[in-house]
Design a protein around this motif. Sequence first.
Motif, short mmCIF file in Angstrom:
data_model
loop_
_atom_site.label_atom_id
_atom_site.label_comp_id
_atom_site.label_asym_id
_atom_site.label_seq_id
_atom_site.Cartn_x
_atom_site.Cartn_y
_atom_site.Cartn_z
N GLN A 187 -6.20 1.08 -7.95
CA GLN A 187 -7.43 1.77 -7.56
C GLN A 187 -7.01 3.09 -6.92
O GLN A 187 -6.53 3.10 -5.80
CB GLN A 187 -8.18 0.96 -6.49
CG GLN A 187 -8.39 -0.49 -6.89
CD GLN A 187 -9.80 -0.74 -7.35
OE1 GLN A 187 -10.74 -0.44 -6.64
NE2 GLN A 187 -9.95 -1.25 -8.55
N GLY A 188 -7.17 4.16 -7.65
CA GLY A 188 -6.83 5.46 -7.09
C GLY A 188 -5.33 5.62 -6.88
O GLY A 188 -4.52 4.94 -7.51
N ALA A 189 -4.98 6.53 -5.95
CA ALA A 189 -3.58 6.89 -5.75
C ALA A 189 -2.82 5.78 -5.03
O ALA A 189 -3.39 5.00 -4.28
CB ALA A 189 -3.50 8.17 -4.93
N PHE A 190 -1.52 5.74 -5.25
CA PHE A 190 -0.65 4.81 -4.54
C PHE A 190 -0.39 5.33 -3.13
O PHE A 190 -0.45 6.54 -2.88
CB PHE A 190 0.67 4.62 -5.29
CG PHE A 190 0.54 3.66 -6.46
CD1 PHE A 190 -0.26 3.97 -7.55
CD2 PHE A 190 1.21 2.44 -6.46
CE1 PHE A 190 -0.40 3.08 -8.62
CE2 PHE A 190 1.08 1.55 -7.52
CZ PHE A 190 0.28 1.86 -8.60
N ILE A 191 -0.11 4.42 -2.20
CA ILE A 191 0.18 4.81 -0.82
C ILE A 191 1.55 4.28 -0.40
O ILE A 191 2.07 3.32 -0.98
CB ILE A 191 -0.90 4.26 0.16
CG1 ILE A 191 -0.96 2.72 0.11
CG2 ILE A 191 -2.28 4.85 -0.19
CD1 ILE A 191 -1.83 2.10 1.19
N TRP A 192 2.11 4.91 0.65
CA TRP A 192 3.36 4.39 1.22
C TRP A 192 3.10 2.99 1.76
O TRP A 192 2.11 2.78 2.48
CB TRP A 192 3.82 5.27 2.37
CG TRP A 192 4.44 6.57 1.96
CD1 TRP A 192 3.86 7.80 1.99
CD2 TRP A 192 5.78 6.78 1.50
NE1 TRP A 192 4.75 8.76 1.55
CE2 TRP A 192 5.93 8.15 1.24
CE3 TRP A 192 6.87 5.93 1.26
CZ2 TRP A 192 7.12 8.70 0.76
CZ3 TRP A 192 8.06 6.48 0.78
CH2 TRP A 192 8.17 7.85 0.54
N SER A 195 -3.62 -1.82 -5.52
CA SER A 195 -4.19 -3.12 -5.85
C SER A 195 -3.45 -3.75 -7.02
O SER A 195 -2.87 -3.04 -7.86
CB SER A 195 -5.67 -2.96 -6.20
OG SER A 195 -6.34 -2.35 -5.10
N GLY A 196 -3.47 -5.09 -7.05
CA GLY A 196 -2.78 -5.78 -8.12
C GLY A 196 -2.79 -7.27 -7.87
O GLY A 196 -3.55 -7.78 -7.06
N VAL A 197 -1.91 -7.96 -8.59
CA VAL A 197 -1.77 -9.41 -8.47
C VAL A 197 -0.36 -9.74 -8.02
O VAL A 197 0.61 -9.13 -8.50
CB VAL A 197 -2.06 -10.09 -9.83
CG1 VAL A 197 -1.74 -11.57 -9.79
CG2 VAL A 197 -3.51 -9.87 -10.25
#
Length: 314
Positions: free
Chosen positions: A179-184, A226-228
Amino acid sequence: MKAIWRRQAGFLALLAALLGAGALAALAVSAIRVLPAALAAPGPPGTPQAAQPAIPQKLEVSQGGYFYIILPGPPQQWPARFNGQAVPVYPAGKNSIIWLAASYELKPGPYLLEAGTDRPIRVQIQVKAHAFPVQALAVSAAQEQIVRPEDPAVAAREQQEVRAVDAARSHSSPHPLWQGAFIWPVQGHISSEFGLIRKVNGRITGRHSGLDIAAPAGTPVLASNSGVVVLARNLLLTGNTVILDHGWGLTTSYLHMSQLQVHEGQQVRRGQVIGTVGATGFATGPHLHWTAHLSGGFIDPRILLNQGPPGVAP
Ligand SMILES: [Zn+2]
């Protein structure tokens, strides 16, 4: 001291094997956007804007970066090979996407990406060298020649764990889960670089598959997106380990944590706490080893922060 060195040498080799390191060549850090600007326009993940994508004849990418092409129609039309190996093709709206790592193990030079059967399209992928840092260790000749026989039980467990990690990465969602950009995942200083080349007495013994982020023990570790959860367990070398599948062949991994706060099969949201910084497994102090793995190769996770996956503006 010798005993410690032998143990560490064995662990480093095994860690390299587990993490997919072990090659030569100079490596790389930055990726290049490889799509024409019109196709690279941000859109919802999985639905690139162009109805009839233009297929480039040639793309450039640095070692440790990624590249992708969009093809018209469903993936069934585009069985694909890169560098002679079959590679996954995922649906992207009405189109298909081939999204691959330029592994740091690839020597600089031209490689061929082919897709289709009757008249396959061919794209030349020009892999450019990246100057990865080198960590040189000097040990005595006597130390270097010592080979400690592995305890068969330990070796068997390590092999089993390598298979578990490979299996966890092998069935990625055909649709993006991010969902959108990745974060640290954690804030801290980088204590070991992506792609770092480890040399012992001038011989390359391993590569560093991710970024080491030093942070105090107990600091919450966040899902970068987000993911599994496809793996959440304690492994011999990497300690408490979480692997998240984000779809389209992309996984991120979080190693050496003091606790696991998610379980396998669980869906997680970007920013959700998945564990805490620790020094479990083979680690000399609290840090998070963070990797990004894309269909068979590691990429610099910072690319996901700076550039995002295809279709997502950071
Ligand atoms: Zn590390």
